[in-house]
Design a protein around this motif. Structure first.
Motif, short mmCIF file in Angstrom:
data_model
loop_
_atom_site.label_atom_id
_atom_site.label_comp_id
_atom_site.label_asym_id
_atom_site.label_seq_id
_atom_site.Cartn_x
_atom_site.Cartn_y
_atom_site.Cartn_z
N PRO A 8 -8.73 29.09 14.01
CA PRO A 8 -9.25 28.68 15.02
C PRO A 8 -9.22 27.31 15.42
O PRO A 8 -8.65 26.49 16.56
CB PRO A 8 -9.20 29.75 15.64
N TYR A 9 -10.39 26.80 14.94
CA TYR A 9 -10.96 26.06 15.72
C TYR A 9 -10.37 24.47 15.05
O TYR A 9 -11.00 23.30 15.42
CB TYR A 9 -12.36 26.26 15.15
N GLU A 10 -8.62 24.23 13.87
CA GLU A 10 -8.67 23.01 12.75
C GLU A 10 -7.41 23.22 14.38
O GLU A 10 -6.18 23.63 15.15
CB GLU A 10 -7.82 23.49 11.91
N ALA A 40 -16.56 20.99 19.66
CA ALA A 40 -14.95 21.33 18.62
C ALA A 40 -15.42 22.44 17.74
O ALA A 40 -14.26 23.63 17.11
CB ALA A 40 -15.00 19.92 17.98
N ALA A 41 -16.84 23.08 18.17
CA ALA A 41 -17.18 24.38 16.72
C ALA A 41 -16.99 25.88 17.41
O ALA A 41 -17.35 26.50 17.51
CB ALA A 41 -18.55 23.99 16.85
N ALA A 42 -17.45 24.91 19.35
CA ALA A 42 -17.16 26.32 20.12
C ALA A 42 -16.30 26.85 20.89
O ALA A 42 -16.02 27.25 21.51
CB ALA A 42 -18.43 25.66 21.25
N ASN A 43 -15.32 25.58 20.87
CA ASN A 43 -14.38 25.80 21.54
C ASN A 43 -12.88 25.97 21.19
O ASN A 43 -11.86 24.48 20.16
CB ASN A 43 -13.75 24.85 22.48
N ALA A 57 -8.95 26.13 19.42
CA ALA A 57 -7.57 25.31 19.77
C ALA A 57 -6.35 26.36 19.62
O ALA A 57 -5.68 26.47 20.91
CB ALA A 57 -7.14 24.88 18.87
N PHE A 58 -6.48 27.37 19.11
CA PHE A 58 -5.57 28.87 18.89
C PHE A 58 -6.38 30.66 19.47
O PHE A 58 -7.24 30.20 18.91
CB PHE A 58 -4.91 29.03 17.45
N THR A 116 -8.29 24.50 28.97
CA THR A 116 -9.23 23.38 29.68
C THR A 116 -10.54 23.08 28.74
O THR A 116 -10.65 22.25 28.61
CB THR A 116 -9.54 24.35 30.80
N PHE A 117 -11.29 24.35 28.20
CA PHE A 117 -12.23 23.78 27.27
C PHE A 117 -11.86 23.20 26.28
O PHE A 117 -13.19 22.08 25.60
CB PHE A 117 -12.73 25.02 27.06
N ARG A 118 -11.40 23.16 25.57
CA ARG A 118 -10.79 22.97 24.11
C ARG A 118 -10.18 20.77 24.66
O ARG A 118 -10.93 20.04 23.77
CB ARG A 118 -9.40 23.07 23.46
N ALA A 119 -9.70 20.70 25.33
CA ALA A 119 -9.98 19.12 26.33
C ALA A 119 -10.65 19.14 26.56
O ALA A 119 -10.40 17.62 27.18
CB ALA A 119 -8.62 19.66 27.80
N LEU A 120 -11.63 19.68 26.86
CA LEU A 120 -12.88 18.50 27.12
C LEU A 120 -13.39 17.06 25.97
O LEU A 120 -14.02 16.70 26.75
CB LEU A 120 -13.80 19.51 27.55
N GLY A 121 -13.16 18.04 25.16
CA GLY A 121 -13.29 16.68 24.36
C GLY A 121 -12.45 15.26 23.78
O GLY A 121 -12.74 14.20 23.14
#
Length: 472
Positions: A445-447, A407-410, A412-413, A366-371
């Motif tokens: 994890p952020y890539e 992107a820096a706070a959430n 993907a993995f 959910t948080f990753r998709a906010l971007g």
């Protein structure tokens, strides 16, 4: 031996009452599973051939300069005080000062019984070793302070748990293994000279320049407040926040029944032994305060002016909840793209979390998709997200680059529980491919890694991990 570790040991110079001198118990047929070359470089460890490293990291052959000891401590376990715990299945080989100037412990975990084993076998089975390796290294990549994994080996022996399991040993690296419980044991025994010595050692090693016991307490409050807020921001649940698992250095330590949330709910518990939810996700800030209060109680014992010390310690501990809240708010502001503060931010973040809990939204996705535009798809009723996002988008208009902040706070993995369990099951069958793949993907994890999209997927109903277990 071509494997070299430039030991520079300090804890072993303390009085013998702080530890028991204990060599690792050799194992039958060690085989190297993994060696963390990047961490080794920081530690100034020079690798040897594969079999030599297997022998060393299994405890069969001690590198020059090692002074193996098992450390003494006590602690509150689920709120009840145990007067003596200690390293029951771990041996501290020694310390190195890394290329970054930081002193770190190198410890073998699962290396056999010690005087503190309390009738345990002192061993670890393969599953918890691989879990700690993967999750601790993932936490490091997430930017969260943590112990790290230098190596993992198979022992070639069987460990008896619920059933026979393959044995393994983890080489754990920490800025130290000093815990709240290390202070508690000397305070409870009235050994004030040892308590003073420990306090001075902890200050010199971790917080040089702070002033005495209360200065140490203030420093630990600050580092623990930052740590717990970081855990919360990635949906991490420690599972056993006993005082013997609370690091004075402010690192995440002891990855037993830990887990990362999939579906968000504040009362989530994974630990099989946490039947009352003491260490549930949402309780972690309060428990951190409780743990630090136990440290305060111990430190007060060797302050000459007890009345003044009680007053100062009370003020320090009572300030911690607000400090935690501010660290939490900073982390969660970033998760929704906010680099600045506004009076309504806390209410906005809390509203989103409530809607997520009611709509079975996946925390990480959910948080990753906010971007992007896919966050609403995480909700059983997407309109619930729409009703929240209208006000959020208005708030974002006052921010300069919210997409980059998110992107820096959430990540993907994260090490999803079902993937960790699948990795363990494969390894038990001799297949370490999933283990190495997880480590590789989780190191960034952020890539966005399209080839690893399957590792972002929440578990299917049949894959859900309902409980995680301590390795003992």
């Amino acid at each position: 031996m071509t494997l070299t570790i430039p030991f520079d040991n300090s804890y072993a110079r303390l009085p013998n009452s702080f530890f028991a001198r204990q060599a690792p118990v050799p194992v039958r047929a060690p085989q190297l599973i993994a060696f963390n070359a990047d961490l080794a470089q920081i530690l100034r460890v020079t690798s040897g051939d594969v079999q030599e490293m297997a022998e060393a990291f299994a405890g069969n052959a001690l590198p020059d300069g090692a002074e193996p000891i098992a450390q003494l401590y006590s602690g509150h376990q689920f709120g009840s005080y145990n007067p003596q715990l200690g390293d029951g299945r771990a041996v501290l080989l020694g310390e190195t000062v890394g290329t970054d100037g930081v002193r770190r412990d190198i410890q073998l975990k699962g290396s056999g019984p010690t005087p503190f084993s309390r009738q345990g076998d002192g061993r670890a089975w393969l599953g918890p070793v691989l879990r700690e390796y993967v999750v601790s290294e993932a936490m490091h990549a997430l930017g969260i302070r943590t112990t790290r994994a230098l190596a993992a080996v198979e022992t070639g022996e069987i460990v008896l748990r619920e059933r026979p399991m393959p044995g393994a040993i983890l080489t754990r690296v920490a800025e130290s293994h000093l815990r709240v419980g290390t202070f508690q044991v000397f305070a409870a025994r009235g050994q004030l000279d040892s308590l003073r010595r420990l306090t001075d050692y902890a200050i010199n090693r971790h917080y040089p320049g702070v002033d005495g016991p209360m200065g140490l307490l203030r420093a630990v409050v600050e580092t623990q407040s930052q740590l717990i807020a970081a855990w919360m921001s990635v949906g991490f649940i420690h599972g056993v926040m006993n005082t013997d698992n609370c690091s004075i250095a402010g690192e995440t330590i002891d990855y037993g029944p830990c887990a990362f949330m999939d579906t968000y709910h504040p009362n989530t518990v994974y630990s099989s032994i946490d039947r009352m939810g003491r260490y549930a996700y949402s309780n972690q800030p309060d428990i951190a305060v409780w743990n630090v209060a136990q440290l305060a109680t111990a430190l007060i014992q060797h302050v000459e002016d007890k009345e003044a010390a009680v007053e100062e310690a009370t003020e320090i501990v009572h300030a911690m909840p607000e400090m935690l809240q501010q660290n939490w708010l900073t982390r969660f502001r970033a998760k929704i793209g906010l680099a600045t503060g506004d009076e309504g931010d806390l209410e906005m973040i809390s509203d989103l979390l409530t809607r997520m809990a009611h709509n079975q939204a996946d925390f990480t996705n959910t948080f990753r998709a906010l971007g992007g535009d896919a966050a609403r798809d995480q909700f059983t009723d997407p309109k619930t997200f729409d009703h929240w996002s209208d006000g959020w988008r208005v708030r974002l208009e006052r921010e300069k680059n919210p997409e980059a902040v998110m992107a820096a706070a959430n990540p993907a993995f994260i090490p999803r529980n079902h993937r960790v369990e699948q990795m363990i099951q494969a390894a038990v069958q001799g297949d370490y491919g999933p283990f190495h793949r997880l480590n590789s993907v989780l190191s960034q994890p952020y890539e966005d890694q399209s080839e690893a999209a399957d590792l972002m997927r929440p578990p299917s109903e049949s894959e859900v991990v309902h409980a995680t277990f301590c390795g003992t």
